[in-house]
Design a protein around this motif. Structure first.
Motif, short mmCIF file in Angstrom:
data_model
loop_
_atom_site.label_atom_id
_atom_site.label_comp_id
_atom_site.label_asym_id
_atom_site.label_seq_id
_atom_site.Cartn_x
_atom_site.Cartn_y
_atom_site.Cartn_z
N ALA A 1 6.57 -5.24 64.68
CA ALA A 1 6.93 -5.82 63.43
C ALA A 1 5.88 -6.57 62.71
O ALA A 1 5.77 -6.48 61.40
N ARG A 2 5.10 -7.46 63.39
CA ARG A 2 4.19 -8.00 62.74
C ARG A 2 2.88 -6.98 62.32
O ARG A 2 2.26 -7.30 61.25
N SER B 1 4.19 -5.27 59.29
CA SER B 1 4.64 -6.17 57.95
C SER B 1 3.15 -6.58 57.43
O SER B 1 2.90 -6.39 56.31
N GLU B 2 1.96 -6.79 58.39
CA GLU B 2 0.65 -7.36 57.63
C GLU B 2 0.20 -5.93 57.11
O GLU B 2 -0.65 -6.36 56.16
N GLU C 1 13.60 -6.75 60.85
CA GLU C 1 12.77 -7.95 60.68
C GLU C 1 12.11 -7.63 59.58
O GLU C 1 11.51 -8.45 58.77
N ILE C 2 11.43 -6.48 59.66
CA ILE C 2 10.37 -6.28 58.33
C ILE C 2 11.16 -6.28 57.05
O ILE C 2 10.85 -6.74 56.04
N ILE D 1 7.54 -14.29 61.71
CA ILE D 1 8.43 -13.50 62.34
C ILE D 1 9.30 -14.24 63.17
O ILE D 1 8.98 -15.65 63.86
N LEU E 1 11.61 -10.07 56.26
CA LEU E 1 10.46 -10.51 55.81
C LEU E 1 10.22 -10.46 54.44
O LEU E 1 10.04 -11.26 53.61
N PHE E 2 10.13 -9.05 54.07
CA PHE E 2 9.92 -8.59 52.51
C PHE E 2 10.88 -8.99 51.76
O PHE E 2 10.74 -9.19 50.54
N PHE F 1 2.00 -13.23 57.29
CA PHE F 1 3.00 -13.59 58.05
C PHE F 1 2.67 -14.54 59.18
O PHE F 1 3.13 -14.11 60.30
N LEU G 1 1.36 -3.54 55.64
CA LEU G 1 2.15 -3.09 54.40
C LEU G 1 1.77 -4.32 53.34
O LEU G 1 1.48 -3.75 52.17
N ALA G 2 1.79 -5.69 53.69
CA ALA G 2 1.55 -6.55 52.71
C ALA G 2 -0.03 -6.48 52.21
O ALA G 2 -0.27 -6.62 51.20
#
Length: 515
Positions: free
Chosen positions: A402-403, A406-407, A242-243, A432, A246-247, A424, A409-410
């Motif tokens: 995952a969120r 992801s957040e 999922e990551i 997501i 998204l990216f 996200f 990392l962003a």
């Protein structure tokens, strides 16, 4: 007729009647059912034979409770999981008592179990016992259904007569015809990697830094054909996919492509000291290893409530570790969850590796493991055993993990430190995707993934490669031999034939010799 002639005629008649009766007592095996069963693992660890050392079964069925002094050397014990006392098994193993075989009936799903905590506890203890002992008799597992329930009721009914099942009393016979298990020659492990290259401006000659997202995908358990590992580590794999999805959307547009490369790695050999991760890192060009800013390893993120743990090899006081932890901690607070930090110094002279990030640490690469587990698991534990099924794994936990990643990392990639921006956000084009996560979690929960029984061309590995190719570039599969102290044996599944033993007796009339 003379007296001696009459005597001979009488003796002849007796033998004739005896022969007729013997010929008419026939043991008939009437086929009752054929059941798919799953065999207890057979393997050697550093030359020590462990697990079930036999596969052939041909014994009369017996059930608990047993009469005092019962001899089970020629019987196959049939027992539902929660009715099988572990003390009974320990006694038979430790005291080396003879048992013809064992068939353990598993509930078809956790929903049919009243006390799920007890169920998980019993399964965990059972696996510990069977994995670390040499079991001289065949052990099989089957999913408990109506047919097996009726069989069990019949076995109990026959036992209630006080006559154990045998060739002379009838009952049921359990038969598994199997070839002698053979060693799995040169088992392979396959690592899959994909890249999202960062944006490099004109005249920018410096190598871009890389962030690695890693999850091992294979499992290990007492029953290889049932080791699906929904949480360990299906949840980590699904979160990684999922990551990547998204990216890939952000990196597909040069305007939103970050100035970091993102490397995704799906590794094998996790239960065996992360053997695949070590081989994967060794295959890197030194410049690639040196470009890795840090690596995030995802492990068991499918059943956490409010607390997630960041495991590190460097001290938490290390400035770089403090910075990474703060990025995760800031996002977790906004999400209403908690991220703690645990430090465990590695011992490079010890081949035992408790967490995947420790393999990175051995190559002097900063790394961490994100897990719901607060302490490192023991060797060959929490690796996808019998209790680790879809019913025990929560998709919402994977979504939150995952969120969170992801957040975090962003904010690092796009320089959003200290800014409360949800890249996200829910209901946005970058939100997501719960359906995506649930679909992959369902697939992994149906797929046993014990590495020695996965060929490098296995459809599952091909599916992972295809999915990673849909979101990243330069996707590669690296296959190598599994190192270490393990030897594995095949014959993980079989067909159990259940025969009803019928005692057929023909009557004969006594015919006296003529006088």
């Amino acid at each position: 007729m003379s007296p001696s002639g009459e005597l001979l005629a009488s003796i002849s008649s007796v033998f004739t009647v005896a022969f007729v009766l013997l010929a008419c007592v026939e043991l008939g095996d009437a086929a009752a059912a054929a059941v798919g069963v799953y065999r207890l693992i057979q393997y050697d660890l550093a030359g020590a034979p462990l697990g079930s050392r036999a596969a052939v079964l041909n014994h009369h069925a017996a059930a608990l409770p047993l009469p005092a002094g019962a001899d089970l050397s020629r019987s196959a014990l049939v027992a539902p999981l929660l009715d099988l006392p572990l003390s009974f098994l320990r006694e038979y193993l430790v005291e080396k008592k003879h048992l013809g075989g064992l068939l353990i009936l598993l509930p078809t799903n956790n929903d049919s179990v009243d006390d799920k905590g007890q169920f998980k506890g019993v399964l965990t203890e059972l696996e510990k016992l069977l994995l670390h002992e040499q079991v001289p008799y065949p052990v099989y597992f089957a999913l408990h259904d109506d047919n097996l329930d009726n069989l069990l009721a019949d076995i109990h009914r026959i036992a209630s007569t006080g006559q154990p099942a045998s060739a002379t009393t009838g009952g049921y016979k359990l038969v598994v015809s199997s070839a002698e298990p053979r060693k799995v020659s040169s088992p392979t492990i396959s690592n899959i990697q994909g890249w999202l290259p960062g944006f490099k401006g004109e005249g920018d000659s410096e190598q871009l830094p890389t962030i690695a997202i890693v999850a091992n995908y294979d499992t290990f358990g007492a029953v290889p054909a049932l080791s699906v590992g929904s949480d360990s580590n299906g949840s980590g794999v699904v979160a990684l996919l999922e990551i990547a999805r998204l990216f890939s959307r952000l990196y597909s547009n040069p305007k939103t492509r970050g100035k970091y490369n993102i490397l995704f790695g799906l590794t094998s050999g996790g239960p065996y000291n992360y053997n695949g991760t070590s081989k994967w890192l060794r295959s890197f060009d030194q410049r690639v290893r040196e470009s890795i800013d840090y690596a995030i390893c995802l492990n068991n993120v499918g059943s956490w409530g409010n607390d997630l743990w960041m495991h590190v090899s460097k001290p938490p006081e290390n400035p770089y570790i403090k910075q990474i932890f703060k990025e995760f901690s800031d996002v977790s607070k906004e999400m209403g969850v908690s991220v703690g930090i645990k430090h465990k110094k590695i011992n490079v002279s010890n081949p035992r590796v408790a967490w995947e990030h420790e393999q990175f640490s051995r190559f002097r690469v900063t790394a961490l493991t994100l897990s719901e587990m607060s302490t490192p698991p023991d060797f060959l534990e929490s690796t996808g055993g019998l209790h680790d099924t879809r019913e025990s794994t929560d998709a919402e936990s994977v979504i939150r993990a995952a969120r969170l990643v992801s957040e975090s990392l962003a904010r690092r990639i796009y320089g959003l430190k200290g800014r409360n921006i949800d890249v996200f956000a829910e209901n946005s084009s970058l939100a997501i995707n719960p359906h995506y996560i649930r679909s992959w979690l369902d697939l992994l929960s149906r797929t046993p993934r014990v590495a020695p029984f996965l060929q490098k061309n296995d459809p599952f590995i091909a599916a992972l490669e295809k999915e990673l190719s849909a979101h990243t570039t330069d996707v590669r599969v690296q296959s190598d031999a599994l190192d270490g102290m393990f030897t594995f044996y095949d014959a993980t599944k079989a067909t159990l034939n259940v025969y009803q033993v019928l005692l057929l007796i023909c009557c004969s009339f006594w015919c006296s010799a003529p006088t």
